[in-house]
Design a protein around this motif. Sequence first.
Motif, mmCIF file in Angstrom:
data_model
loop_
_atom_site.group_PDB
_atom_site.id
_atom_site.type_symbol
_atom_site.label_atom_id
_atom_site.label_comp_id
_atom_site.label_asym_id
_atom_site.label_seq_id
_atom_site.Cartn_x
_atom_site.Cartn_y
_atom_site.Cartn_z
ATOM 1 N N ILE A 1 10.517 42.542 48.087
ATOM 2 C CA ILE A 1 12.245 42.052 47.220
ATOM 3 C C ILE A 1 12.083 40.887 46.584
ATOM 4 N N HIS A 2 12.564 40.567 45.583
ATOM 5 C CA HIS A 2 12.929 39.473 44.208
ATOM 6 C C HIS A 2 14.536 39.608 44.383
ATOM 7 N N VAL A 3 14.913 38.082 44.103
ATOM 8 C CA VAL A 3 16.121 37.912 44.573
ATOM 9 C C VAL A 3 16.340 36.382 43.127
ATOM 10 N N HIS A 4 17.127 36.628 43.263
ATOM 11 C CA HIS A 4 17.887 35.233 42.543
ATOM 12 C C HIS A 4 19.275 34.570 43.300
ATOM 13 N N PRO A 5 18.704 33.431 44.209
ATOM 14 C CA PRO A 5 19.476 32.828 45.098
ATOM 15 C C PRO A 5 21.050 32.491 44.013
ATOM 16 N N ARG A 6 21.910 32.108 44.259
ATOM 17 C CA ARG A 6 23.173 31.563 43.402
ATOM 18 C C ARG A 6 23.925 30.552 44.058
ATOM 19 N N ALA A 7 24.491 29.335 43.464
ATOM 20 C CA ALA A 7 25.116 28.460 44.521
ATOM 21 C C ALA A 7 26.252 28.651 44.427
ATOM 22 N N ASP A 8 27.285 28.202 44.831
ATOM 23 C CA ASP A 8 28.623 28.724 45.086
ATOM 24 C C ASP A 8 29.235 29.033 43.675
ATOM 25 N N GLY A 9 29.957 29.680 43.259
ATOM 26 C CA GLY A 9 30.663 30.210 42.396
ATOM 27 C C GLY A 9 29.924 31.494 41.786
ATOM 28 N N GLY A 10 28.736 31.433 41.905
ATOM 29 C CA GLY A 10 27.622 32.737 41.384
ATOM 30 C C GLY A 10 26.437 32.462 40.664
ATOM 31 N N ALA A 11 26.291 31.486 40.353
ATOM 32 C CA ALA A 11 25.526 30.485 39.063
ATOM 33 C C ALA A 11 23.832 30.377 39.570
ATOM 34 N N GLU A 12 23.193 30.681 38.969
ATOM 35 C CA GLU A 12 21.813 30.958 39.202
ATOM 36 C C GLU A 12 21.898 29.569 39.909
ATOM 37 N N THR A 13 20.388 29.206 40.356
ATOM 38 C CA THR A 13 20.483 27.962 41.006
ATOM 39 C C THR A 13 18.182 27.873 41.407
ATOM 40 N N LEU A 14 17.943 26.764 41.038
ATOM 41 C CA LEU A 14 16.766 26.630 41.337
ATOM 42 C C LEU A 14 16.937 25.620 42.534
ATOM 43 N N ASP A 15 17.732 24.565 43.191
ATOM 44 C CA ASP A 15 17.970 24.043 44.590
ATOM 45 C C ASP A 15 16.644 24.604 46.268
ATOM 46 N N GLY A 16 16.535 23.705 46.581
ATOM 47 C CA GLY A 16 14.823 24.308 47.056
ATOM 48 C C GLY A 16 15.783 24.101 48.585
ATOM 49 N N ASP A 17 16.992 24.061 49.008
ATOM 50 C CA ASP A 17 17.551 24.657 49.973
ATOM 51 C C ASP A 17 18.369 25.432 50.359
ATOM 52 N N LEU A 18 19.337 25.492 48.389
ATOM 53 C CA LEU A 18 20.206 27.180 49.097
ATOM 54 C C LEU A 18 19.084 27.965 48.808
ATOM 55 N N HIS A 19 17.529 28.126 47.576
ATOM 56 C CA HIS A 19 16.622 28.935 48.420
ATOM 57 C C HIS A 19 16.084 29.490 49.551
ATOM 58 N N ARG A 20 15.710 27.771 50.371
ATOM 59 C CA ARG A 20 15.489 28.267 51.736
ATOM 60 C C ARG A 20 16.858 29.198 52.979
ATOM 61 N N LEU A 21 18.083 28.927 52.230
ATOM 62 C CA LEU A 21 18.866 29.699 53.034
ATOM 63 C C LEU A 21 19.222 31.149 52.904
ATOM 64 N N VAL A 22 19.100 31.824 51.286
ATOM 65 C CA VAL A 22 19.042 32.252 51.272
ATOM 66 C C VAL A 22 17.425 33.623 52.206
ATOM 67 N N LEU A 23 16.337 32.881 51.460
ATOM 68 C CA LEU A 23 15.230 33.597 52.646
ATOM 69 C C LEU A 23 15.523 33.145 53.565
ATOM 70 N N ALA A 24 16.072 32.663 54.163
ATOM 71 C CA ALA A 24 16.030 32.670 55.844
ATOM 72 C C ALA A 24 17.183 33.939 56.335
ATOM 73 N N ALA A 25 18.161 34.214 55.792
ATOM 74 C CA ALA A 25 18.489 35.052 55.804
ATOM 75 C C ALA A 25 18.052 36.598 55.146
ATOM 76 N N ILE A 26 17.381 36.397 54.196
ATOM 77 C CA ILE A 26 16.547 37.821 54.034
ATOM 78 C C ILE A 26 15.562 38.330 54.816
ATOM 79 N N ARG A 27 15.058 37.077 55.280
ATOM 80 C CA ARG A 27 13.571 37.504 56.030
ATOM 81 C C ARG A 27 14.234 38.022 57.582
ATOM 82 N N GLU A 28 15.086 37.291 58.181
ATOM 83 C CA GLU A 28 15.770 37.773 59.118
ATOM 84 C C GLU A 28 15.811 39.104 59.324
ATOM 85 N N ALA A 29 17.147 39.642 58.292
ATOM 86 C CA ALA A 29 16.968 41.032 58.239
ATOM 87 C C ALA A 29 15.981 42.229 57.997
ATOM 88 N N ALA A 30 14.272 41.661 57.329
ATOM 89 C CA ALA A 30 13.590 42.284 55.933
ATOM 90 C C ALA A 30 13.058 41.756 56.791
#
Length: 241
Positions: free
Chosen positions: A38-67
């Motif tokens: 899986i390759h993903v570009h995590p997004r901040a509020d409003g849909g902009a791409e982000t390098l924020d580590g906390d948001l990365h952790r949140l998105v990756l946790a959701a994906i890993r739980e699902a897959a």
Amino acid sequence: MLQVCLNGARRPFEGVPVTAARLAAQAAAAVAASAHGIHVHPRADGGAETLDGDLHRLVLAAIREAAPGVPVGVSTHEAIEPEPVARLAAVRRWPGPADGGPDHASVNWHEDGAVEVAQALHENGIGIEAGLFTPLAAAALAESRWPQRVLRVLVEAIPGTTPGAEGLWAAERIIAALGPVPCPLLVHGEEQWTWPVLRWAQRQGHDTRIGLEDTLLDEHGLRVTDNASLVTQALAGGATT
């Protein structure tokens, strides 16, 4: 290996998944359709791409739980944070895979600060996908010590960016400039080059990828809104392992 690229830099109005919940659902469906990564570009509020580590952790946790058990990678491309020093600082703050960070991240080798970003990822235990858009970038990677240190090389044929008027020719020129390397090649195209390059890469035995980041159209030119259907079609028409 077939990787699914869920959303890329596309805007929300193009119908790509943006929220953690939608990304997780589409990742799970793509894996159920036999995507291997899986390759993903995590997004901040409003849909902009982000390098924020906390948001990365949140998105990756959701994906890993699902897959669960499927490697998940992200992007470091310069449009997310154009200033090289700020981009490097953000990547240095990412958690490693064991702490909820990405398993790997792509680094576009032609961008300013690419080597420094790769070094920061390497030090944090995050695998590196070296992205090559041009033969010049391929030659620069080949002449460095990095081919021995990256997880894989991404040969990326992008209309309007990669030299050439035809995707297969463009991909072949990058591979020729790269020469033999001790790591896998993942070869893919974008937009009108997506399907021809994918089929060629499959015939050559390379890893490849498919998803809404690369194309919004199936192989017949029809609009799609989910990644799983692209994965299904890619695997139905070619041989991947």
